[in-house]
Design an enzyme around this catalytic site. Structure first.
Site, PDB file in Angstrom:
ATOM      1  N   THR A 171     -40.791  60.156 -37.609  1.00 38.86           N
ATOM      2  CA  THR A 171     -41.601  59.035 -38.095  1.00 38.86           C
ATOM      3  C   THR A 171     -41.230  58.606 -39.513  1.00 38.86           C
ATOM      4  O   THR A 171     -41.036  57.413 -39.770  1.00 38.86           O
ATOM      5  CB  THR A 171     -43.099  59.374 -38.023  1.00 38.86           C
ATOM      6  OG1 THR A 171     -43.340  60.579 -38.753  1.00 38.86           O
ATOM      7  CG2 THR A 171     -43.540  59.556 -36.584  1.00 38.86           C
ATOM      8  N   VAL A 226     -50.393  62.954 -34.743  1.00 36.99           N
ATOM      9  CA  VAL A 226     -49.881  64.101 -35.495  1.00 36.99           C
ATOM     10  C   VAL A 226     -48.492  64.405 -34.945  1.00 36.99           C
ATOM     11  O   VAL A 226     -48.317  64.577 -33.735  1.00 36.99           O
ATOM     12  CB  VAL A 226     -50.780  65.354 -35.368  1.00 36.99           C
ATOM     13  CG1 VAL A 226     -50.149  66.529 -36.103  1.00 36.99           C
ATOM     14  CG2 VAL A 226     -52.171  65.074 -35.935  1.00 36.99           C
ATOM     15  N   GLU A 227     -47.502  64.462 -35.844  1.00 35.95           N
ATOM     16  CA  GLU A 227     -46.121  64.755 -35.461  1.00 35.95           C
ATOM     17  C   GLU A 227     -45.896  66.261 -35.614  1.00 35.95           C
ATOM     18  O   GLU A 227     -46.003  66.798 -36.714  1.00 35.95           O
ATOM     19  CB  GLU A 227     -45.178  63.973 -36.374  1.00 35.95           C
ATOM     20  CG  GLU A 227     -43.714  64.118 -36.043  1.00 35.95           C
ATOM     21  CD  GLU A 227     -42.838  63.289 -36.989  1.00 35.95           C
ATOM     22  OE1 GLU A 227     -41.762  62.856 -36.566  1.00 35.95           O
ATOM     23  OE2 GLU A 227     -43.253  63.067 -38.155  1.00 35.95           O
ATOM     24  N   ILE A 228     -45.634  66.927 -34.506  1.00 36.08           N
ATOM     25  CA  ILE A 228     -45.396  68.371 -34.514  1.00 36.08           C
ATOM     26  C   ILE A 228     -43.891  68.602 -34.626  1.00 36.08           C
ATOM     27  O   ILE A 228     -43.119  68.112 -33.797  1.00 36.08           O
ATOM     28  CB  ILE A 228     -45.935  69.036 -33.239  1.00 36.08           C
ATOM     29  CG1 ILE A 228     -47.431  68.741 -33.070  1.00 36.08           C
ATOM     30  CG2 ILE A 228     -45.690  70.540 -33.274  1.00 36.08           C
ATOM     31  CD1 ILE A 228     -48.032  69.288 -31.790  1.00 36.08           C
TER      32      ILE A 228
END
Length: 711
Positions: A499, A461-463
């Site tokens: 990403t 998960v990209e925060i």
């Protein structure tokens, strides 16, 4: 005797040796443990009052494997070779002392831990489906160096051993029993010890199968005609999967093959040579650096604000029950969180919940969960159309269509209901968080949580931190990601974030090659040979050409509104052309490929639209283009402050879009090559193919200063 292992001898003459390395959360194989084990073996052998030995653990797990800190310091092949041989000398002594030795395994036994157990005459294992057995060394570019490639084939057969070591997957106790890897299962820890002691008493003169005079490999050794067919196809099957990018896979096969022609001791020496070759390889150094050190640092909170107290989400709201929203609801409910799944109609919300039902029904059928556990998980997901049901949510995640107006609308509606302290997150994959937060009445509580599809399988998960996102909001988002068993990376806000921005360079470069006249099959093969999980044209079909076109148009509008110039990519023309003729990707059955019941095939019409050139470029040139364009864009993200750390960049690239793991990540690709060599090659590519290959200033500076990006 070292306090790494304590030993008690019972009135029945059975000694129980408990491994419990001081100052370590897990037992790891290294000098301290093996020296202690050697002392235990000497005492058991010399003391006539001791009739047998049970080896167990004082920690939650049996033994986690090799000491990576020790391995990372090896500089010469002699060091891993000698370490491997020293470990095996202790284990060989243990299995030949003429007294029974049983491993009582009450927790994970992986890598070197399983190799210790394999040197015992029997393995009694706690019957817990969550307990893991296996040889995962290949995932760090290594092979089992403590006798695994010698004992496993002699215990379960060559084919099963190759699968265990070559794939590195976990094995549950029940499966391990069925394949002959373990001897018995125990229902609890008391029975575990009781069964281990009973086995010792029942087998006073225990011997390993391979030490019996008439021993034969299960299924045949490497000379056997029955195994000849396996050896004729195994290398080609492995090459088709790894394209020669993972030396450890080849070394495992070589060690097993050669070991299957030799006696036990000679086979052990062969294994140590191949272990040393793996340990010294750049691929292993890349993978250990990223997938061990950097990954563990991230999971321990290296990217999380340190001064904010830990938190947990108890009630979660998910806006949008489509593919992404349904997936987020599932993984959250699986973690024990109550979920409100909201959509515009109850039918759509119920359909989103049905996604969880389908996943769980499959899990029940495969024995991975029970009907009761399935029903309990489903009960935690509440489909609805009412925003009032979001009251009491700690966190709300919107997963609606990538449209600013739609996202702004659901943000306002949710914020009218949720508490002042609740966090609101967007699952957008491209739209800047700072811009989306303008629709929020409390932008300090607004953050990006970019999940990847399919959510139940993708680990990242990209925060995304917006301009006004507070440290507390970031920390709470980080804690939630860990709570649901995912790996978080933290990036600063920008278009495409990290990403999506770098991933796009891979598919766009492949499409550009097609436009230039490179044969589409060559393009696709280059992606696979480079080590990517999917080739670029097929991957663009999966993403959808129409979605990419929508993102391009949205980006163009946003930049125009900011009085900025939009620079179209050479590949955009191709995407637009295919969309105009209805070839919008896999979802339509037509994109770069044609899709049917019998699979997919490259669309023959590509040759008419983009005729292949008479002279095709070398395959390595194509591979370089695909890898350099990604690594260079990742470096630009680091330079611009989008990436907060090299670790986030490497882990994000591998877990997010599958950047070839053997390189250790997009930034490690540069460091392993050396910034100087990277700059030289990038400039060659820039001269031939365009400024997108012009090396990022941060890499040029590192090259000039003779240092790596990682410091």
């Amino acid at each position: 005797m070292s306090n790494a292992i304590t030993m008690d001898v019972g009135s029945d003459g059975i000694a129980v040796a408990t491994m419990d390395l001081p100052g370590r959360p897990m037992n790891v194989v290294g000098d301290e443990l093996m020296t202690a084990l050697a002392h235990v073996v000497e005492r058991v052998e010399s003391d006539d009052a001791i009739k047998g030995l049970v080896l167990t653990s004082g920690k939650a797990d049996f033994c986690a494997g090799g000491d990576i800190d020790r391995m990372s310091k090896w500089q010469e092949p002699r060091e891993p070779f000698e370490a491997s041989m020293a470990m095996k000398a202790v284990l060989r002594k243990m299995e030949t002392i003429g007294k029974p030795v049983v491993a009582a395994i009450g927790g994970h036994a992986l890598g070197g831990g399983l190799e210790i157990a394999l040197a015992c005459h029997a393995r009694i294992v706690l019957d817990d489906s969550k307990l893991k057995l296996g040889q995962p060394e290949v995932k760090l570019g290594l092979l089992p160096g403590g006798g695994g490639t010698v004992r496993l084939p002699r215990l379960v057969g060559i084919q099963a051993a190759l699968q265990i070591m070559g794939e590195g997957d976990d094995i549950a106790p029940a499966k391990a029993l069925s394949m002959g890897l373990v001897t018995e299962l125990a229902k609890d820890r008391d029975e575990l010890l009781a069964k281990a002691k009973a086995w010792c008493l029942a087998h006073p003169k225990a011997k390993q199968p391979w030490d019996e005079p008439k021993f034969r490999f299960p299924g045949g050794d490497s000379r056997s005609p029955a195994v000849a067919q396996l050896w004729s196809i195994a290398p080609s099957v492995a090459a088709a999967k790894s394209y020669g990018n993972y030396p450890a896979v080849t070394h495992i096969m070589s060690s097993v093959f050669e070991g299957g022609l030799l006696g036990f001791d000679a086979a052990s020496a062969v294994e140590s040579r191949y272990f040393a070759a793996c340990a010294m390889s750049q691929e292993s150094r890349n993978m250990i650096g990223t997938l061990w050190y950097q990954l563990n640092a991230i999971k321990k909170g290296a990217s999380r604000p340190a001064k904010v107290a830990k938190s947990q989400v108890r009630k979660l709201g998910v806006l949008g029950a489509g593919m992404m929203g349904a997936g987020i609801a599932y993984v959250s409910a699986k973690a024990g969180i109550d979920v409100v799944l909201l959509d515009t109609t109850l039918e759509l919300a119920e359909k989103g919940k049905a996604h969880s039902q389908q996943l769980l029904d499959k899990a029940v059928k495969k024995g991975r969960t029970t009907a009761e556990q399935r029903d309990a998980l489903l009960a935690r997901i509440r489909p609805t159309t009412s925003y009032e049901d979001l009251a009491g949510c700690d966190l709300v995640i919107e997963a609606v269509f990538e449209d600013r107006a739609v996202k702004a609308d659901v943000t306002k509606k949710a914020e009218a209901v949720i508490g002042a302290g609740a966090v609101f997150a967007s699952n957008t994959s491209t739209l800047p968080i700072t811009g989306l937060a303008k629709a929020s009445a409390r932008p300090t509580h607004f953050v990006g949580l970019h999940f990847f599809s399919p959510v139940d399988r993708m680990p990242l998960v990209e925060i995304i931190v917006g301009e006004k996102t507070s440290d507390e909001t970031l920390a709470r988002g980080f804690d939630y990601v860990l709570q649901i068993g995912k790996t978080p990376i933290v990036v600063n806000d920008s278009r495409g974030f990290y990403t999506s921005r770098v991933f796009a360079t891979y598919v766009m470069e492949g499409i550009t090659m097609l436009k230039e006249g490179v044969h589409p099959r060559h393009v696709e093969q280059a992606g696979l040979q480079a080590g990517m999980p999917m080739p670029p044209l097929a991957l663009q079909d999966e993403v959808s050409l129409s979605l990419s076109l929508h993102v391009m148009e949205q980006t163009k509008k946003d930049l125009a509104a900011e009085d900025k110039v939009y620079h179209p990519h050479p590949a955009e023309e191709v995407i637009r052309q295919l969309c105009e003729i209805g070839r919008i990707g896999k979802k339509a059955g037509r994109g770069f490929y044609d899709y049917g019941d019998d699979g997919k095939r490259l669309w023959p019409g590509l040759a008419r639209l983009y005729p292949p050139a008479d002279e095709q470029p070398p395959q390595q040139e194509l591979i370089d283009r695909l890898m350099f364009v990604q690594a260079n864009e990742a470096a630009r993200c680091l330079q611009e402050g989008v990436l907060r750390s090299v670790a986030d960049g490497n882990i994000g690239s591998i877990f997010g879009w599958g950047f070839a793991p053997f390189h250790g990540g997009a930034l490690q690709f540069i460091d392993a090559m050396g910034p100087k060599a990277f700059v030289e090659r990038a400039r060659e590519l820039a001269a031939l193919y365009g400024t997108r290959f012009e090396p990022a200033a941060i890499v040029v500076k590192a090259a000039e200063e003779g240092r790596r990006l990682a410091g």
